[in-house]
Design a protein around this motif. Structure first.
Motif, short mmCIF file in Angstrom:
data_model
loop_
_atom_site.label_atom_id
_atom_site.label_comp_id
_atom_site.label_asym_id
_atom_site.label_seq_id
_atom_site.Cartn_x
_atom_site.Cartn_y
_atom_site.Cartn_z
N ARG A 55 -1.73 4.73 -8.11
CA ARG A 55 -0.59 4.40 -7.48
C ARG A 55 -1.21 2.52 -7.16
N HIS A 56 -0.25 1.50 -7.51
CA HIS A 56 -0.67 -0.11 -7.07
C HIS A 56 1.03 -0.04 -6.54
N ALA A 57 0.15 -1.25 -5.51
CA ALA A 57 1.03 -2.17 -4.54
C ALA A 57 2.43 -2.12 -5.41
N ASP A 58 2.44 -2.43 -6.43
CA ASP A 58 3.60 -3.44 -7.11
C ASP A 58 3.28 -3.58 -9.39
N TRP A 59 4.18 -3.49 -9.89
CA TRP A 59 4.33 -3.71 -11.46
C TRP A 59 3.09 -4.89 -11.98
N SER A 60 2.11 -5.78 -10.78
CA SER A 60 1.52 -6.22 -11.89
C SER A 60 -0.09 -5.21 -11.22
N GLY A 61 0.03 -4.43 -10.54
CA GLY A 61 -0.60 -3.75 -10.16
C GLY A 61 -2.09 -3.84 -8.88
N ALA A 62 -1.61 -4.81 -8.15
CA ALA A 62 -2.12 -5.17 -6.89
C ALA A 62 -2.53 -3.84 -6.17
N GLU A 63 -3.23 -3.93 -5.69
CA GLU A 63 -4.02 -2.56 -4.83
C GLU A 63 -3.06 -1.95 -3.83
N PHE A 64 -2.73 -1.00 -3.11
CA PHE A 64 -2.41 -0.17 -2.74
C PHE A 64 -3.41 0.00 -1.40
N THR A 65 -2.67 -0.79 -0.23
CA THR A 65 -3.40 -0.53 1.23
C THR A 65 -2.38 -0.30 1.77
N ALA A 66 -2.44 -0.27 3.49
CA ALA A 66 -2.01 0.83 4.40
C ALA A 66 -0.71 -0.51 4.94
N GLU A 67 -1.12 -1.48 4.54
CA GLU A 67 -0.33 -2.00 4.22
C GLU A 67 0.79 -3.05 3.84
N SER A 68 0.86 -1.78 2.79
CA SER A 68 1.46 -2.11 1.40
C SER A 68 3.04 -1.90 1.84
N THR A 69 4.11 -1.95 1.15
CA THR A 69 5.58 -1.94 1.55
C THR A 69 6.29 -1.38 0.60
N SER A 70 5.60 -1.07 -0.56
CA SER A 70 6.16 -0.31 -1.42
C SER A 70 5.04 0.01 -2.52
N HIS A 71 5.08 1.38 -4.04
CA HIS A 71 3.80 1.37 -4.56
C HIS A 71 4.87 2.19 -5.79
N ILE A 72 4.10 1.90 -6.62
CA ILE A 72 4.49 2.43 -8.40
C ILE A 72 3.36 3.20 -8.14
N SER A 73 4.13 5.06 -8.35
CA SER A 73 2.94 5.83 -8.72
C SER A 73 3.13 6.42 -9.76
N VAL A 74 2.02 6.61 -11.10
CA VAL A 74 2.43 7.13 -11.94
C VAL A 74 2.17 8.59 -11.75
N TYR A 75 2.49 9.83 -12.62
CA TYR A 75 2.03 11.48 -12.51
C TYR A 75 1.94 11.37 -14.00
N ARG A 76 0.86 12.33 -14.11
CA ARG A 76 0.75 13.00 -14.98
C ARG A 76 0.35 14.27 -15.11
N LEU A 77 1.59 15.22 -16.93
CA LEU A 77 1.31 16.48 -16.83
C LEU A 77 -0.03 16.94 -17.39
N PRO A 78 -0.76 17.58 -17.19
CA PRO A 78 -2.57 17.91 -18.52
C PRO A 78 -2.04 18.25 -20.10
N ALA A 79 -2.04 17.80 -20.44
CA ALA A 79 -2.06 18.00 -21.73
C ALA A 79 -2.24 18.78 -22.58
#
Length: 245
Positions: free
Chosen positions: A221-245
């Motif tokens: 989970r990052h705060a933006d598409w550039s990979g910035a750290e997600f923090t309590a002050e972040s206004t958006s997030h890019i979350s990636v979920y994965r299925l088991p292989a």
């Protein structure tokens, strides 16, 4: 309001803003770069593909892209940019519609999961993503963090943008966990047009539980598409979920 009442011919005609807003290169290029990386040479499926803002440049980067889209006018606008052979589209609800094949990546960008107005529909969307993925596949969701701290005490709405040509405000229903975004646009003659869109907002922790119900694990989970750290002050997030292989 139903989604097919919102994404009309008129909305589709005015949706694209080439080079500006969410179509600006500084917004779109990091998005496509990240999706190319996550697709890892395999095919991708976009839920709510719209007019192809992301699907078209992603396809041109060599990723085979299929879309699911509820609005026929939005698909018609996409067809002015890419043929069915280039980007196949299934017309239907992203929570239930089925696209042929198995995918390495399913993605849902620009807050679109919030267009599903109940928790049950949003959970169904996660499960639908899981059904379309090959083992080890990923589901990416781009979503704003609810900005309830910006609400003035006792007030149901907050202005998120205001200038001479555009005013935007969000009106919240805290009990239903919903909001309606109001977009007022003022042309050079002073005429005002209004576009409204309803949403059900989701907290990141709630979204993680939806993912678990569908068999996913949170990968990043990052705060933006550039990979910035997600923090309590972040206004958006890019979350990636994965299925088991």
């Amino acid at each position: 309001m139903r989604q097919d009442e919102i994404w009309t011919d008129e909305a589709a005609r005015h949706y694209d803003t080439p080079g500006e807003g969410m179509f600006a290169a500084e917004t779109l290029e990091p998005t496509v770069d990240r999706l190319v990386e996550l697709a890892d040479g395999g095919p991708a499926l976009e839920f709510a593909v719209g007019t192809g803002r992301v699907a078209v440049p992603l396809s041109r980067r060599g990723v085979p892209v299929t879309g699911i889209e509820l609005s026929r006018p939005m698909v018609a606008q996409l067809r002015t940019k890419a043929s069915e052979d280039e980007i196949a589209v299934v017309v239907g609800d992203m929570a239930t519609a089925t696209a042929p094949g198995a995918y390495r990546l399913v993605y849902l960008v620009y807050n679109t999961i919030s267009n599903l107005l109940s928790q049950a529909e949003q959970v169904a969307c996660f499960r639908n993503a899981a059904r379309h993925l090959a083992p080890g596949g990923r589901f990416l969701v781009e979503l704003e963090v609810p900005q309830l701290r910006t609400l003035p005490p006792g007030q149901p709405a907050t202005v998120f943008h205001a200038d001479d040509s555009y005013v935007g405000l969000d009106a919240y229903d805290l009990l239903a966990q919903q909001l309606v975004s109001y977009h007022f646009r003022i042309d050079h003659q002073g005429q005002v047009s209004l576009f409204r869109s309803p949403h059900r907002y989701i907290w990141p922790s709630e979204m993680d539980l939806m993912a678990q119900l569908a068999g996913f694990e949170l990968e990043s989970r990052h705060a933006d598409w550039s990979g910035a750290e997600f923090t309590a002050e972040s206004t958006s997030h890019i979350s990636v979920y994965r299925l088991p292989a």
